[in-house]
Design a protein around this motif. Structure first.
Motif, short mmCIF file in Angstrom:
data_model
loop_
_atom_site.label_atom_id
_atom_site.label_comp_id
_atom_site.label_asym_id
_atom_site.label_seq_id
_atom_site.Cartn_x
_atom_site.Cartn_y
_atom_site.Cartn_z
N LYS A 236 0.80 -1.26 0.09
CA LYS A 236 -0.08 0.01 -0.06
C LYS A 236 1.01 1.40 -0.07
CE LYS A 236 -4.17 1.63 2.47
NZ LYS A 236 -5.07 1.22 1.22
N ASP B 4 1.19 3.33 -3.16
CA ASP B 4 0.00 3.92 -3.67
C ASP B 4 0.33 5.31 -3.24
OD1 ASP B 4 -0.73 1.71 -4.81
OD2 ASP B 4 -2.36 1.11 -3.16
N TYR B 5 0.99 5.58 -2.03
CA TYR B 5 1.19 7.02 -1.57
C TYR B 5 2.25 7.75 -1.77
CZ TYR B 5 -2.58 5.85 2.18
OH TYR B 5 -3.74 5.34 2.47
#
Length: 284
Positions: free
Chosen positions: A80, A83-84
Motif C-alpha cells: 500500500k 500508492d502514497y
C-alpha cells in the motif's frame, strides 16, 4: 601626443586586470572546480528564503497496531505504501514457531509529508489489522539549521574563490601546495554541507513512520485443570525458593554453625562431668 600616451596606458591597465581575473590554463587543470550543491539541495533552493517559504519541519510518527494476522498486515502495508508515493526503508518480521520468543513485525516507511495524515488514517482499514493500539506524532523544526547550512556554504564558496586567486598569484611550488591543501579542505567541507542539506531536504519532504505490528492477545478464562497446573507450578517454584534460601543461609553463616558446635561440645563435657560427680556423691 600626450593624450595618446594616456589612452594607451589605460588600455594596458584594463587588459592586465582582465588577465589577472581569469585563472590560467595550468591552474584550471591542476585544481578542477567543485561542482555546485545543485538547485535541488535544501540549502540553496529553500533555506536562502526560509522566512518567505515557511518553516522546515521534520515529521515522524510511531504507531502500534494489534493484528489478527500481523504477517498479512505487514505485507499489505508494504504494497500500500507505494500508492502514497512512499517506500519501505526497513522491514523486520519475526515468526519463530515453537519458540517462546515474541512474534511481531516492525516496519519503517517514508511517506510524502503532505499525505501523512491520510496514511495514518487508512492504517486501521488494512487487512489483518484489528485496532490502532497507540499513535505518537513527532515534529522537529530544522529551519535554523537549513539557513545556517546555506550561510556556511556561501562563506566557504567565497573563501574558495579567494584561495583560487591566491593560487593564481603563487610564485613557488611550496605556496602552490599550501593553497591546494587549503582548497581540498574547503571543498571537503562544502561536500559535507551539501550532503547534509540533501538529507534535510529528504527528511522534510518525506515523513518517517515506524510501525509495530503485534498479534492480538485474547483474554480467556483458564479452565480448572489449567488453574490446578498453575497452582502446582507455583508451589514448586516457592519450594525451590525456600530450599535455595536455606542453602544460602547455611553456607553464608557457616561461622555460626562452628560456634554452635563448639558450644554444644563444651556443654556436653560439662554435663558429663557434673553427672559423674553426682554419681560419686550419691552413695555417701
Amino acid at each position: 601626443m600626450r593624450w595618446s600616451l594616456v589612452l594607451m596606458l589605460l588600455v594596458l591597465v584594463i587588459s592586465a586586470c582582465t588577465r589577472a581575473g581569469r585563472p590560467s590554463p595550468d591552474v584550471a587543470t591542476a585544481v578542477p572546480p567543485v561542482p555546485s550543491s545543485g538547485g535541488s539541495v535544501l540549502g540553496e533552493r529553500r533555506a536562502d528564503n526560509g522566512s518567505a517559504l515557511g518553516r522546515f519541519v521534520v515529521r515522524e510518527a510511531e504507531v502500534t497496531l494489534e493484528c489478527g494476522d500481523y504477517r498479512r498486515a505487514a505485507a499489505e502495508i508494504q504494497r500500500k505504501i507505494s500508492d502514497y508515493g512512499g517506500y519501505v526503508a526497513e522491514a523486520d518480521i519475526s515468526d519463530l514457531r515453537g519458540s517462546s520468543a515474541p512474534r511481531f513485525a516492525s516496519l519503517t516507511v517514508l511517506v510524502p509529508e503532505q499525505r501523512l495524515q491520510s496514511f495514518l488514517s487508512d492504517l486501521a482499514a488494512v487487512g489483518g489489522v484489528e485496532r490502532v493500539a497507540s499513535q505518537r506524532l513527532l515534529s522537529r523544526d530544522v529551519t535554523e539549521e537549513t539557513i545556517d547550512l546555506a550561510a556556511r556554504r556561501r562563506a566557504l564558496e567565497a573563501t574558495e574563490q579567494r584561495m583560487l586567486d591566491l593560487l593564481n598569484r603563487a610564485q613557488t611550488i611550496d605556496e602552490v601546495l599550501r593553497v591546494e591543501q587549503e582548497l581540498a579542505r574547503i571543498r571537503t567541507e562544502l561536500e559535507q554541507l551539501a550532503e547534509r542539506a540533501r538529507y534535510l531536504e529528504r527528511r522534510t519532504t518525506f515523513a518517517e513512520v515506524r510501525l509495530s505490528l503485534v498479534p492480538t492477545t485474547e483474554a480467556t478464562e483458564p479452565s480448572l485443570g489449567q488453574t490446578a497446573r498453575q497452582a502446582w507450578e507455583t508451589s514448586l517454584a516457592l519450594l525451590r525458593i525456600v530450599l535455595r534460601g536455606t542453602v544460602w543461609i547455611s553456607v553464608a553463616l557457616w561461622w555460626i554453625w562452628c560456634i554452635l558446635i563448639v558450644a554444644f561440645l563444651v556443654l556436653a563435657v560439662f554435663w558429663r562431668g557434673r553427672a559423674g560427680r553426682l554419681r560419686r556423691v550419691a552413695p555417701e
